[in-house]
Design a protein around this motif. Structure first.
Motif, PDB file in Angstrom:
ATOM      1  N   VAL A  19     -10.610   0.885   8.206  1.00 53.33           N
ATOM      2  CA  VAL A  19      -9.248   0.521   8.601  1.00 53.33           C
ATOM      3  C   VAL A  19      -8.306   0.598   7.402  1.00 53.33           C
ATOM      4  CG1 VAL A  19      -7.799  -1.288   9.591  1.00 53.33           C
ATOM      5  CG2 VAL A  19     -10.130  -0.963  10.444  1.00 53.33           C
ATOM      6  N   TRP A  20      -8.771   0.128   6.259  1.00 50.96           N
ATOM      7  CA  TRP A  20      -7.939   0.145   5.052  1.00 50.96           C
ATOM      8  C   TRP A  20      -7.547   1.573   4.663  1.00 50.96           C
ATOM      9  CZ3 TRP A  20      -9.921  -1.775  -0.397  1.00 50.96           C
ATOM     10  CH2 TRP A  20      -8.831  -1.865  -1.278  1.00 50.96           C
ATOM     11  N   THR A  21      -8.512   2.457   4.608  1.00 51.03           N
ATOM     12  CA  THR A  21      -8.205   3.843   4.227  1.00 51.03           C
ATOM     13  C   THR A  21      -7.350   4.526   5.295  1.00 51.03           C
ATOM     14  OG1 THR A  21     -10.337   4.547   5.162  1.00 51.03           O
ATOM     15  CG2 THR A  21     -10.264   4.127   2.805  1.00 51.03           C
ATOM     16  N   SER A  22      -7.669   4.299   6.565  1.00 45.16           N
ATOM     17  CA  SER A  22      -6.908   4.937   7.650  1.00 45.16           C
ATOM     18  C   SER A  22      -5.482   4.412   7.702  1.00 45.16           C
ATOM     19  CB  SER A  22      -7.607   4.691   8.992  1.00 45.16           C
ATOM     20  OG  SER A  22      -8.919   5.207   8.990  1.00 45.16           O
ATOM     21  N   MET A  23      -5.321   3.093   7.492  1.00 44.84           N
ATOM     22  CA  MET A  23      -3.989   2.513   7.504  1.00 44.84           C
ATOM     23  C   MET A  23      -3.175   3.013   6.319  1.00 44.84           C
ATOM     24  SD  MET A  23      -2.921  -1.546   7.683  1.00 44.84           S
ATOM     25  CE  MET A  23      -3.906  -1.867   9.155  1.00 44.84           C
ATOM     26  N   THR A  24      -3.820   3.215   5.184  1.00 42.37           N
ATOM     27  CA  THR A  24      -3.133   3.737   4.000  1.00 42.37           C
ATOM     28  C   THR A  24      -2.575   5.123   4.289  1.00 42.37           C
ATOM     29  OG1 THR A  24      -4.562   2.453   2.520  1.00 42.37           O
ATOM     30  CG2 THR A  24      -3.413   4.334   1.560  1.00 42.37           C
ATOM     31  N   ARG A  25      -3.373   5.961   4.964  1.00 44.81           N
ATOM     32  CA  ARG A  25      -2.881   7.293   5.352  1.00 44.81           C
ATOM     33  C   ARG A  25      -1.764   7.171   6.377  1.00 44.81           C
ATOM     34  NH1 ARG A  25      -8.439   8.808   5.012  1.00 44.81           N
ATOM     35  NH2 ARG A  25      -8.738   8.191   7.184  1.00 44.81           N
ATOM     36  N   ALA A  26      -1.973   6.312   7.386  1.00 46.44           N
ATOM     37  CA  ALA A  26      -1.000   6.183   8.468  1.00 46.44           C
ATOM     38  C   ALA A  26       0.359   5.713   7.970  1.00 46.44           C
ATOM     39  CB  ALA A  26      -1.541   5.223   9.531  1.00 46.44           C
ATOM     40  N   ARG A  27       0.354   4.921   6.938  1.00 41.92           N
ATOM     41  CA  ARG A  27       1.607   4.426   6.369  1.00 41.92           C
ATOM     42  C   ARG A  27       2.252   5.410   5.405  1.00 41.92           C
ATOM     43  NH1 ARG A  27      -0.272  -1.826   4.954  1.00 41.92           N
ATOM     44  NH2 ARG A  27       0.731  -2.814   6.748  1.00 41.92           N
ATOM     45  N   ARG A  28       1.573   6.525   5.161  1.00 37.92           N
ATOM     46  CA  ARG A  28       2.060   7.538   4.204  1.00 37.92           C
ATOM     47  C   ARG A  28       2.309   6.905   2.837  1.00 37.92           C
ATOM     48  NH1 ARG A  28       6.617  10.286   8.193  1.00 37.92           N
ATOM     49  NH2 ARG A  28       5.185  10.834   9.897  1.00 37.92           N
ATOM     50  N   THR A  29       1.348   6.131   2.415  1.00 38.12           N
ATOM     51  CA  THR A  29       1.460   5.413   1.153  1.00 38.12           C
ATOM     52  C   THR A  29       1.483   6.385  -0.023  1.00 38.12           C
ATOM     53  OG1 THR A  29       0.155   3.631   2.164  1.00 38.12           O
ATOM     54  CG2 THR A  29       0.447   3.562  -0.228  1.00 38.12           C
ATOM     55  N   PRO A  30       2.460   6.277  -0.918  1.00 35.54           N
ATOM     56  CA  PRO A  30       2.477   7.139  -2.111  1.00 35.54           C
ATOM     57  C   PRO A  30       1.178   6.971  -2.898  1.00 35.54           C
ATOM     58  CG  PRO A  30       4.572   6.010  -1.867  1.00 35.54           C
ATOM     59  CD  PRO A  30       3.643   5.404  -0.867  1.00 35.54           C
ATOM     60  N   LEU A  31       0.651   8.061  -3.434  1.00 36.31           N
ATOM     61  CA  LEU A  31      -0.655   8.025  -4.084  1.00 36.31           C
ATOM     62  C   LEU A  31      -0.700   7.091  -5.288  1.00 36.31           C
ATOM     63  CD1 LEU A  31      -1.759  11.770  -3.909  1.00 36.31           C
ATOM     64  CD2 LEU A  31      -2.472   9.862  -2.457  1.00 36.31           C
ATOM     65  N   ASP A  32       0.436   6.853  -5.937  1.00 36.38           N
ATOM     66  CA  ASP A  32       0.433   5.966  -7.097  1.00 36.38           C
ATOM     67  C   ASP A  32       0.744   4.511  -6.722  1.00 36.38           C
ATOM     68  OD1 ASP A  32       3.057   6.308  -6.401  1.00 36.38           O
ATOM     69  OD2 ASP A  32       3.782   6.666  -8.445  1.00 36.38           O
ATOM     70  N   GLN A  33       0.892   4.231  -5.439  1.00 33.77           N
ATOM     71  CA  GLN A  33       1.222   2.883  -4.980  1.00 33.77           C
ATOM     72  C   GLN A  33      -0.046   2.042  -4.816  1.00 33.77           C
ATOM     73  OE1 GLN A  33       4.199   1.180  -4.151  1.00 33.77           O
ATOM     74  NE2 GLN A  33       2.745  -0.518  -3.947  1.00 33.77           N
ATOM     75  N   LYS A  34      -0.014   0.826  -5.356  1.00 34.67           N
ATOM     76  CA  LYS A  34      -1.148  -0.072  -5.166  1.00 34.67           C
ATOM     77  C   LYS A  34      -1.162  -0.594  -3.742  1.00 34.67           C
ATOM     78  CE  LYS A  34      -1.410  -4.407  -6.669  1.00 34.67           C
ATOM     79  NZ  LYS A  34      -1.555  -5.597  -7.552  1.00 34.67           N
ATOM     80  N   THR A  35      -2.326  -0.610  -3.139  1.00 31.83           N
ATOM     81  CA  THR A  35      -2.501  -1.143  -1.795  1.00 31.83           C
ATOM     82  C   THR A  35      -3.588  -2.209  -1.840  1.00 31.83           C
ATOM     83  OG1 THR A  35      -3.164  -0.606   0.480  1.00 31.83           O
ATOM     84  CG2 THR A  35      -4.055   0.774  -1.256  1.00 31.83           C
ATOM     85  N   THR A  36      -3.416  -3.262  -1.048  1.00 36.65           N
ATOM     86  CA  THR A  36      -4.317  -4.412  -1.113  1.00 36.65           C
ATOM     87  C   THR A  36      -4.875  -4.751   0.258  1.00 36.65           C
ATOM     88  OG1 THR A  36      -3.046  -5.343  -2.954  1.00 36.65           O
ATOM     89  CG2 THR A  36      -4.512  -6.840  -1.777  1.00 36.65           C
TER      90      THR A  36
END
Length: 467
Positions: free
Chosen positions: A282-299
């Motif tokens: 879910v974490w990895t899929s949600m990170t993609r779904a949100r179009r998270t910038p690659l240098d952005q920290k996600t928690t």
């Protein structure tokens, strides 16, 4: 479609009150930190029994009164004591006169299908839960700590509870729900009569109602405040969200665990659990779904139960809060790309989650408790989440589908409006053995992307079966 019509509102008190109810119940840091959060809201959907509705309602009231004899703190109220000289401000739980819990009997002209068939959880579900939107746990000074709503649908019954989160956590919530349904089930015969002479069994596990403190820390914890407006925040308003239930079968979870364990460097492999693999997906899929910038920290933040971490262990029937949040963080690039030293994709995210859970030792718990008393902080949603984080609460280990009140199995589990925000994930027991259901809340664009994420839909291609 018409809404919910309230038939009656009743106050239910414990069948008996033990002597210990006459003593103040002082709150721990785990409890106090929840004062500005919302009530826990969970409910179960059943097929409607053939017996007269008033008979059902009366039976549920009687069995609830019996359950409250063991869970009597839920019938109390919060109290604040403060003085100027010497300065003192503390909140505690008063159960001495058992003001009781609220029981609402309602009817609604919609069906089981209206609840479980839509792709998104429909807004009508929120009307099946008691409590005014915007209420927080601190309101337990005047509001009941437990509110129950039994809503008769055209072909079903929805039993929902709102429980004050400063008094109880998810473990306590489901211990109570399990006991209530057990009492109801074992004192009913739909073919002959409804027995309302309930008796608490001597073999029942002991509910531990006395709060636990470390190193003589309690029982009174003075807070550095003079008024509750200094720590209560009602200003947070979540954006418009889509709420969906996703089902993960036992077989898909088995395959997911294998994938997470294979997506690791060969020289530093660790054993990833099934649930860690699922949340990593879910974490990895949600990170993609949100179009998270690659240098952005996600928690990714997980609510974990501390009962088994303490030495000696606290009872699983300890009534109160005993949870904390553990966090795993990485840049989007680290959990999505194959360049990470932690592995690739799901394997990398799972290793980070595994590390966060393993590091949450008794020593860390005690360190947090000691630090909190020196510098108290009250949990406020708007200050702990952001557009790149996700928070996982509840647990697939809680007994949900086993709650039979005497007229059949659970059709579905749903939650109310409380504690919902972008990136909130709730874990539930699935309807078949070994399966898990996840309730995911996301803004529309991100949910649309998650629904079409190739890796995600391999494991969550079908909605939860609805009985």
């Amino acid at each position: 479609m018409r809404g919910v019509h309230i038939i009656s509102t009743t106050t239910i008190k414990p069948q008996i009150l033990p002597q210990e109810s006459q003593h103040p119940c002082y709150l721990t840091p785990w409890d106090l930190t929840m004062l500005s959060a919302h009530y826990i809201q969970k409910g179960l959907l059943f097929t409607k029994p053939s017996s007269p509705s008033q008979l059902i309602v009366d039976h549920l009231k009687s069995s609830l009164s019996c359950a409250l004899a063991q869970f009597f703190p839920l019938a109390g109220r919060l109290v604040t004591k403060k003085q100027d000289d010497p300065q003192s401000y503390y909140v505690y739980l008063d159960c001495s006169d058992a003001q009781g819990v609220q029981f609402i009997h309602a009817v609604a002209e919609f069906t089981i299908a209206d609840i479980v068939s839509p792709i998104d959880v429909p807004l009508i579900v929120q009307s099946l839960f008691p409590l005014v939107a915007g209420s927080v746990n601190h309101d337990g000074h005047t509001l009941p700590l437990l509110m129950v709503q039994v809503t008769e649908l055209t072909d079903g019954v929805f039993i929902a509870c709102s429980v004050n989160h400063a008094v109880a956590d998810g473990t306590t919530y489901w211990n109570f729900f399990n006991k209530w349904s057990e009492i109801s089930r074992t004192h009913i015969d739909l073919e002959t009569n409804w027995n309302t002479q309930f008796v608490v069994s001597a073999s029942d596990p002991a509910i531990v109602t006395k709060r636990w403190f470390i190193n003589n820390q309690g029982p009174i914890i003075n807070l550095p405040f003079t008024h509750h407006d200094e720590f209560i925040d009602r200003s947070f308003t979540p954006p418009s969200l889509r709420e969906r239930m996703f089902h993960f079968s036992a077989e898909s979870l088995k395959q997911l665990k294998m994938k997470a364990n294979s997506d690791q460097p060969n020289d530093t492999r660790i054993e990833i659990s099934t649930f860690q693999a699922l949340i990593a997906l879910v974490w990895t899929s949600m990170t993609r779904a949100r179009r998270t910038p690659l240098d952005q920290k996600t928690t990714c933040k997980l609510a974990v139960n501390n009962r088994s971490r303490m030495r000696p262990k606290l009872s699983q029937y300890y009534l109160g809060n005993c949870v904390q949040i553990v966090s795993a963080s990485a840049t989007a690039a680290e959990i999505l790309n194959k360049s990470s030293s932690y592995g690739s994709g799901v394997g990398c995210a799972a290793r980070l989650l595994n590390s966060a859970v393993m590091e949450h030792s008794e020593e860390k718990v005690r360190e947090w408790l000691e630090g909190w008393v020196k510098e108290p902080s009250i949990y406020r949603v708007g200050r702990v989440i952001d557009e790149y984080s996700m928070v996982v609460s509840s647990s697939h280990r809680f007994k949900m589908f086993g709650n039979d009140f005497g007229w059949g199995e659970v059709v579905a589990v749903r939650s109310g409006f409380g504690n919902k925000y972008d990136g909130k994930v709730m874990a539930y027991e699935g309807s078949e053995k070994g399966s898990v259901d996840l309730e995911i809340n996301l803004v529309g664009r991100a949910m649309g992307a998650l629904e079409t994420d190739e890796e995600f839909i391999i494991f969550a291609a079908s909605p939860a079966p609805q009985g």
